[in-house]
Design an enzyme around this catalytic site. Structure first.
Site, PDB file in Angstrom:
ATOM      1  N   ASP A 116       0.821  -1.214   0.000  1.00 53.52           N
ATOM      2  CA  ASP A 116       0.000   0.000   0.000  1.00 53.52           C
ATOM      3  C   ASP A 116       0.854   1.261   0.000  1.00 53.52           C
ATOM      4  O   ASP A 116       0.415   2.316  -0.455  1.00 53.52           O
ATOM      5  CB  ASP A 116      -0.905   0.047   1.250  1.00 53.52           C
ATOM      6  N   ASP A 204      -2.704   5.505  -2.759  1.00 50.65           N
ATOM      7  CA  ASP A 204      -2.042   4.367  -2.121  1.00 50.65           C
ATOM      8  C   ASP A 204      -1.338   3.601  -3.242  1.00 50.65           C
ATOM      9  O   ASP A 204      -1.903   3.440  -4.333  1.00 50.65           O
ATOM     10  CB  ASP A 204      -3.065   3.435  -1.447  1.00 50.65           C
ATOM     11  N   HIS A 253      -7.645  -0.249  -3.687  1.00 51.46           N
ATOM     12  CA  HIS A 253      -6.512  -1.046  -4.169  1.00 51.46           C
ATOM     13  C   HIS A 253      -6.948  -1.974  -5.304  1.00 51.46           C
ATOM     14  O   HIS A 253      -8.019  -2.559  -5.273  1.00 51.46           O
ATOM     15  CB  HIS A 253      -5.837  -1.831  -3.041  1.00 51.46           C
ATOM     16  N   ASP A 255      -5.408  -4.785  -6.411  1.00 50.66           N
ATOM     17  CA  ASP A 255      -4.847  -6.137  -6.510  1.00 50.66           C
ATOM     18  C   ASP A 255      -5.757  -7.278  -6.052  1.00 50.66           C
ATOM     19  O   ASP A 255      -5.316  -8.433  -6.016  1.00 50.66           O
ATOM     20  CB  ASP A 255      -3.458  -6.212  -5.850  1.00 50.66           C
ATOM     21  N   CYS A 359      -0.695  -7.975  -1.298  1.00 52.56           N
ATOM     22  CA  CYS A 359      -0.692  -6.806  -0.394  1.00 52.56           C
ATOM     23  C   CYS A 359       0.461  -6.873   0.607  1.00 52.56           C
ATOM     24  O   CYS A 359       1.051  -5.854   0.959  1.00 52.56           O
ATOM     25  CB  CYS A 359      -1.975  -6.762   0.432  1.00 52.56           C
TER      26      CYS A 359
HETATM   27  O1  DAV Z   1     -11.325  -6.301  -2.438  1.00 49.95           O
HETATM   28  O2  DAV Z   1     -10.666  -6.946  -0.577  1.00 49.95           O
HETATM   29  C1  DAV Z   1      -8.315  -5.677  -0.814  1.00 49.95           C
HETATM   30  C2  DAV Z   1      -7.071  -4.925  -1.109  1.00 49.95           C
HETATM   31  C3  DAV Z   1      -6.311  -4.719   0.119  1.00 49.95           C
HETATM   32  N1  DAV Z   1      -5.052  -4.050  -0.134  1.00 49.95           N
HETATM   33  C4  DAV Z   1     -10.562  -6.217  -1.533  1.00 49.95           C
HETATM   34  C5  DAV Z   1      -9.448  -5.228  -1.628  1.00 49.95           C
END
Ligand code: DAV
Length: 377
Positions: A116, A204, A253, A255, A359
């Site tokens: 992040d 981020d 995010h 990913d 992550c």
């Molecule tokens: O869809 O759970 C999680 C990303 C966390 N860095 C999600 C996004």
């Protein structure tokens, strides 16, 4: 020596998400906190009523920290056994109040998802602005490493994006309120109206997906258009594309939504698809977008903010090898069908600390150079 660079004097270099991984940062769960409510984060209000953390911010339950650290250490060992150098974040006392002249926050968050905070683009590591007040100081957990890379690698470009002010003007008041209906949320996301405003650049690093010369950046709760413009100006040798996934009512995010696996192949969340007009660049360049397998779980672990789609949050070690959460059997099968060797990694206890295997890591070194995978724009 605990850690040794594989290429003399070149410590930092990584251009994409798939070339052979040689050095990576893995987060730690030590002293991690649930942050108090703030304009862009209202996790406290989402904690289920049967949880020991109900209504509380502050240090996460010690047992959960120990369980997460055990899985993080195990993951680090799996990577080391594959010949990958693993560096670790340095926790600080996250459970203390912080502030700037513009705001104060009751606690910080932690140093679990390094992805992040740190954006590696070639020979550069860029500290993201972050978009939550409780995450403003998170770069400190990586400063010992970045400082060391700077000493060891004369070509390493150590950068930090402009520190954001994060005044109330940077956020839409009431956006996260429980009273907002899903219908309203769908409309907002469709109109690209997110919790962050365009007051100042905010991003981020985990909203950026690196594919050589092209960087795809999710315009989301955590990354605004001004930051995408900032990245474009900061990285003039790259093409920076803004992407959206209107099926996601809580876009944070990229990913667990859109993950490149190797040149020509993207894994896409079936519930959060790229709009047709944004697919054009992939089609024109003969990239295939495959829909990810269903998650093996229909619920999230306790105190987890991420979605069940952390199932697709995998770490590609090279174009034939991928780390996938150990219980995500459907995702593993799909990877095998796509020609990958799957390394199962137990990681559900880490999810609550901010995410999955992608992550939890940040690239330091992958083999390879900056290639143009999208010659037709
Ligand atoms: O869809 O759970 C999680 C990303 C966390 N860095 C999600 C996004």
């Amino acid at each position: 020596m605990e850690e040794q660079s594989v290429h003399e004097n070149v410590v930092v270099s990584s251009w994409n998400e798939w070339d052979p991984l040689k050095h990576v940062i893995v987060g730690r769960a030590d002293l991690c906190c649930i942050p108090a409510s703030e304009p862009a984060c209202d996790f406290v209000n989402e904690i289920p009523p049967d949880s020991e953390m109900r209504g509380m911010y502050g240090p996460r339950p010690l047992k959960s920290v120990e369980a997460a650290n055990a899985q993080l250490d195990d993951f680090a060992r799996i990577l080391k056994d594959r010949g990958i150098t693993v560096s670790r974040a340095t926790p600080i006392h996250w459970n203390r109040a912080t502030g700037t002249p513009d705001w104060s926050a009751e606690t910080m968050t932690g140093c679990m998802p390094p992805r992040d905070v740190l954006l590696t683009v070639g020979r550069e590591i860029l500290e993201a602005t972050m978009s939550n007040r409780s995450r403003w100081f998170e770069y400190l957990a990586y400063r010992p490493l970045l400082n060391r890379f700077f000493e060891e690698d004369p070509g390493f470009k150590w950068e930090a994006a402009p520190k954001p002010r994060l005044t109330d003007a940077s956020f839409r008041r009431g956006y996260l309120s429980a009273e907002v209906t899903d219908e309203q949320r769908r409309q907002w996301v469709n109109d690209k109206v997110f919790v962050t405003t365009e007051e100042e650049p905010l991003f981020d690093a985990a909203d950026v997906s690196r594919m050589g010369k092209d960087l795809f950046v999710q315009h989301s709760f955590t990354t605004n258009l001004k930051a995408i413009d900032w990245l474009r100006r900061h990285l003039p040798e790259h093409r920076v594309h803004a992407v959206n996934f209107p099926g996601d009512l809580h876009p944070i995010h990229i990913d667990a939504t859109f993950a490149p696996l190797r040149p020509g192949l993207i894994l896409s969340n079936p519930a959060r698809q790229l709009p047709d007009e944004q697919k054009a660049i992939f089609e024109k360049n003969d990239w295939e977008i495959v829909l990810a397998a269903q998650p093996a779980h229909d619920t999230r672990p306790p105190l987890c903010e991420g979605s069940v789609w952390l199932s697709m949050n995998s770490l590609v070690l090279d174009t034939k090898t991928v780390c996938v959460e150990a219980s995500e059997v459907y995702q593993q099968e799909q990877f095998e069908r796509l020609g990958f060797e799957v390394i199962p990694v137990p990681f559900r206890d880490v999810y609550s600390f901010g995410g999955g295997l992608h992550c939890a890591t940040a690239d330091v070194y992958r083999e390879g150079t900056c290639e143009d995978y999208f010659p037709r724009q």
